[in-house]
Design a protein around this motif. Structure first.
Motif, mmCIF file in Angstrom:
data_model
loop_
_atom_site.group_PDB
_atom_site.id
_atom_site.type_symbol
_atom_site.label_atom_id
_atom_site.label_comp_id
_atom_site.label_asym_id
_atom_site.label_seq_id
_atom_site.Cartn_x
_atom_site.Cartn_y
_atom_site.Cartn_z
ATOM 1 N N HIS A 39 0.908 -0.895 0.090
ATOM 2 C CA HIS A 39 -0.518 -0.148 -0.253
ATOM 3 C C HIS A 39 0.710 1.431 -0.264
ATOM 4 C CE1 HIS A 39 -2.921 -2.408 0.639
ATOM 5 N NE2 HIS A 39 -3.291 -2.924 2.032
ATOM 6 N N TRP A 40 2.037 1.331 0.437
ATOM 7 C CA TRP A 40 2.993 2.277 0.767
ATOM 8 C C TRP A 40 3.898 2.798 -0.348
ATOM 9 C CZ3 TRP A 40 1.937 5.462 4.105
ATOM 10 C CH2 TRP A 40 0.672 5.480 5.506
ATOM 11 N N SER A 41 5.087 1.832 -1.185
ATOM 12 C CA SER A 41 6.049 1.522 -1.597
ATOM 13 C C SER A 41 5.426 0.583 -3.263
ATOM 14 C CB SER A 41 6.476 0.598 -1.153
ATOM 15 O OG SER A 41 8.495 0.309 -1.785
ATOM 16 N N GLU A 42 6.013 1.047 -4.539
ATOM 17 C CA GLU A 42 5.880 0.987 -5.474
ATOM 18 C C GLU A 42 7.216 -0.574 -5.783
ATOM 19 O OE1 GLU A 42 5.844 3.300 -5.177
ATOM 20 O OE2 GLU A 42 4.252 4.817 -6.973
ATOM 21 N N ASP A 43 8.078 -0.556 -5.198
ATOM 22 C CA ASP A 43 8.912 -1.422 -5.449
ATOM 23 C C ASP A 43 8.577 -3.318 -4.459
ATOM 24 O OD1 ASP A 43 10.941 -0.064 -6.467
ATOM 25 O OD2 ASP A 43 11.714 0.639 -4.575
ATOM 26 N N ALA A 44 7.947 -2.262 -3.857
ATOM 27 C CA ALA A 44 7.226 -3.993 -2.666
ATOM 28 C C ALA A 44 5.671 -4.150 -3.322
ATOM 29 C CB ALA A 44 7.077 -3.676 -1.826
ATOM 30 N N ALA A 45 5.239 -3.441 -4.332
ATOM 31 C CA ALA A 45 3.875 -4.256 -5.120
ATOM 32 C C ALA A 45 4.564 -4.645 -6.164
ATOM 33 C CB ALA A 45 2.876 -2.913 -5.400
ATOM 34 N N ASP A 46 5.757 -4.014 -6.693
ATOM 35 C CA ASP A 46 5.904 -4.803 -7.831
ATOM 36 C C ASP A 46 7.250 -6.483 -7.494
ATOM 37 O OD1 ASP A 46 7.229 -4.507 -10.652
ATOM 38 O OD2 ASP A 46 8.448 -5.387 -9.850
ATOM 39 N N GLU A 47 7.384 -6.511 -6.425
ATOM 40 C CA GLU A 47 7.639 -8.098 -5.719
ATOM 41 C C GLU A 47 6.801 -8.929 -6.085
ATOM 42 O OE1 GLU A 47 10.335 -7.909 -2.498
ATOM 43 O OE2 GLU A 47 11.288 -6.237 -3.069
ATOM 44 N N LEU A 48 5.382 -8.081 -5.839
ATOM 45 C CA LEU A 48 4.347 -9.523 -5.449
ATOM 46 C C LEU A 48 3.767 -9.591 -7.293
ATOM 47 C CD1 LEU A 48 2.935 -8.781 -2.201
ATOM 48 C CD2 LEU A 48 4.957 -10.479 -2.854
ATOM 49 N N GLY A 49 4.185 -8.390 -7.557
ATOM 50 C CA GLY A 49 3.813 -8.925 -9.549
ATOM 51 C C GLY A 49 2.781 -8.163 -9.533
ATOM 52 N N TYR A 50 2.395 -6.366 -8.648
ATOM 53 C CA TYR A 50 1.391 -5.974 -8.715
ATOM 54 C C TYR A 50 2.250 -4.338 -10.082
ATOM 55 C CZ TYR A 50 -0.754 -8.188 -4.959
ATOM 56 O OH TYR A 50 -1.963 -9.136 -4.642
#
Length: 342
Positions: A42-53
Motif C-alpha cells: 500500500h506504500w511502496s511501488e517496489d514492494a508492490a512490484d515484488e508481488l506482481g502488482y
C-alpha cells in the motif's frame, strides 16, 4: 414507525455513475494510514512490484470511497423518506486488485428490501469496473432505514448546523428525481475478472501449514477522536455521529462512535497482514452487532482475533472467522474472510 412510501417498489432500480473515479497513489496511502494498514504494497511501488502488482494496491475496504460518491444520488433523490440510516452488513467480493491509476466506474442497484423488527433493511449493490471493462470488485451494503419515534426530534436541524458545506442532507420528500435518463430497472450483466482467483498468491502462510482451528496472532488497535476525524475526511463520510457529541446523543448513542467501515478496514488489515499478500483475499463479509465508543478523554481499543474455520485443498483456500471486541462488546456479529494461499 413505517416509512410513508413503498420502497420495495424500487427494488431493481439501477444507474451507472456518469463519471469515473481515478485511484490515486497518495489517496491509497492516505486511506491505508486511516485504517492503520502498513502492509508495504500500500506504500511502496517496489514492494508492490515484488508481488506482481502494477502499482500500489488499495486496501480491501478502499472501494467504499467511490461507493459513497456513487450512492449519494440513490440516498438523496431515490430512497427518500427516512430520518436516519444505520449500517448493518457489508460484503466485499474481490475479482481483481485495485491499483494506482485504475479508473473505476460504478453501477448502483437497490438489490433488495426486507422488513425486520419494524425497520426496512435495504441492500445496495455496487459493481465496480475498471478501464478494461472488467469487474474489479462488487460491494453489498445493507442499511436500516429508520423513521419516526426512533429518532429524536430536531436531529435534522442539528446535523445541518454542524455538517460541512457541500453535503446534501437527505430529506423526507418522496419520489424519484425527474432526470433519470441513465437509469433502468435491471442492471447489465457484469464481465467478472478472474485475476484474484487465478494469479499465483504470494502469501507468507502456506496452505499445507494450516489446520482447521488454527488461530491468527491477535491484534489490538487504538482509536482516538483524531483518528475518527481523519477517517471521516479521507473516506468522505461526513456523518457527525462519528465526531460530534450532541448529534450522537440525539441518535440514541451513548457517545461518539467509530465508523463501521473504519472498524472493517482495521479487520481487513488484521487478516491481510497475517496473510502477507492483500490481493489473495477474495471475499470479506461483516455483520455489525455493536459499535466502538470513542470517549473524548480516552483512547478506544478494538481487539481482533481469528481462527481457521475451513480449508479447501482443491482450491487452496481458507475461510477465517474474525472476532472484533471493544470494551468487552462484540463489534462484529459475524465476520469471515476467504483467502487463497500459496
Amino acid at each position: 414507525m413505517e416509512a410513508t412510501f413503498d420502497v420495495a417498489a424500487l427494488v431493481g432500480h439501477h444507474y451507472r455513475v456518469d463519471d469515473y473515479y481515478e485511484v490515486g497513489r497518495e489517496k491509497i496511502r492516505e486511506y491505508a494510514r486511516a485504517v492503520q494498514d502498513f502492509h508495504p504494497v500500500h506504500w511502496s511501488e517496489d514492494a508492490a512490484d515484488e508481488l506482481g502488482y502494477a502499482g500500489l494496491v488499495a486496501p480491501t475496504t478502499f472501494i467504499s470511497i467511490p461507493a459513497m460518491l456513487a450512492n449519494r444520488k440513490l440516498f438523496e433523490s431515490v430512497i427518500t423518506g427516512y430520518d436516519v440510516y444505520v449500517q448493518t452488513d457489508q460484503v466485499f467480493e474481490m475479482h481483481k486488485p485495485v491499483v494506482t491509476g485504475d479508473r473505476l466506474v460504478s453501477d448502483v442497484e437497490l438489490a433488495s428490501v426486507r422488513r425486520v423488527a419494524g425497520n426496512d433493511l435495504l441492500t445496495i449493490k455496487n459493481t465496480f469496473s475498471d478501464q478494461s471493462g472488467e469487474v474489479v470488485q462488487i460491494m453489498h451494503t445493507t442499511v436500516a432505514g429508520i423513521t419516526g419515534e426512533s429518532v429524536a426530534e430536531g436531529i435534522s436541524d442539528a446535523i445541518e448546523r454542524v455538517v460541512m458545506h457541500g453535503i446534501e442532507i437527505p430529506s423526507r420528500a418522496t419520489g424519484v428525481t425527474a432526470d433519470q435518463s441513465n437509469e433502468t430497472t435491471q442492471a447489465p450483466a457484469p464481465i467478472l475478472s478472474e485475476v484474484t482467483r487465478t494469479r499465483l498468491p504470494h502469501t507468507a502462510i502456506r496452505f499445507e501449514d494450516l489446520t482447521v482451528g488454527d488461530e491468527l496472532p491477535p491484534r489490538t488497535t487504538q482509536l482516538t477522536r483524531g483518528d475518527l476525524v481523519n477517517y471521516a475526511g479521507v473516506a468522505g463520510d461526513a456523518n457527525p455521529i462519528h465526531w460530534h457529541d450532541s448529534v450522537a446523543t440525539l441518535t440514541g448513542l451513548p457517545d461518539v462512535i467509530a465508523h463501521g467501515m473504519l472498524t472493517m478496514g482495521l479487520g481487513a488489515g488484521f487478516v491481510t497482514g497475517w496473510l502477507g499478500d492483500p490481493g489473495a483475499l477474495t471475499r470479506y463479509g461483516v455483520r455489525l452487532s455493536s459499535y466502538t465508543v470513542i470517549d473524548a478523554r480516552s483512547v478506544g481499543n478494538v481487539e481482533f482475533t481469528g481462527r481457521i474455520k475451513s480449508l479447501d485443498p482443491e482450491t487452496k483456500t481458507a475461510v477465517i472467522v474474525i472476532v472484533a471486541k471493544s470494551a468487552g462488546r462484540k463489534v462484529f456479529g459475524l465476520a469471515t474472510a476467504t483467502v487463497r494461499l500459496a
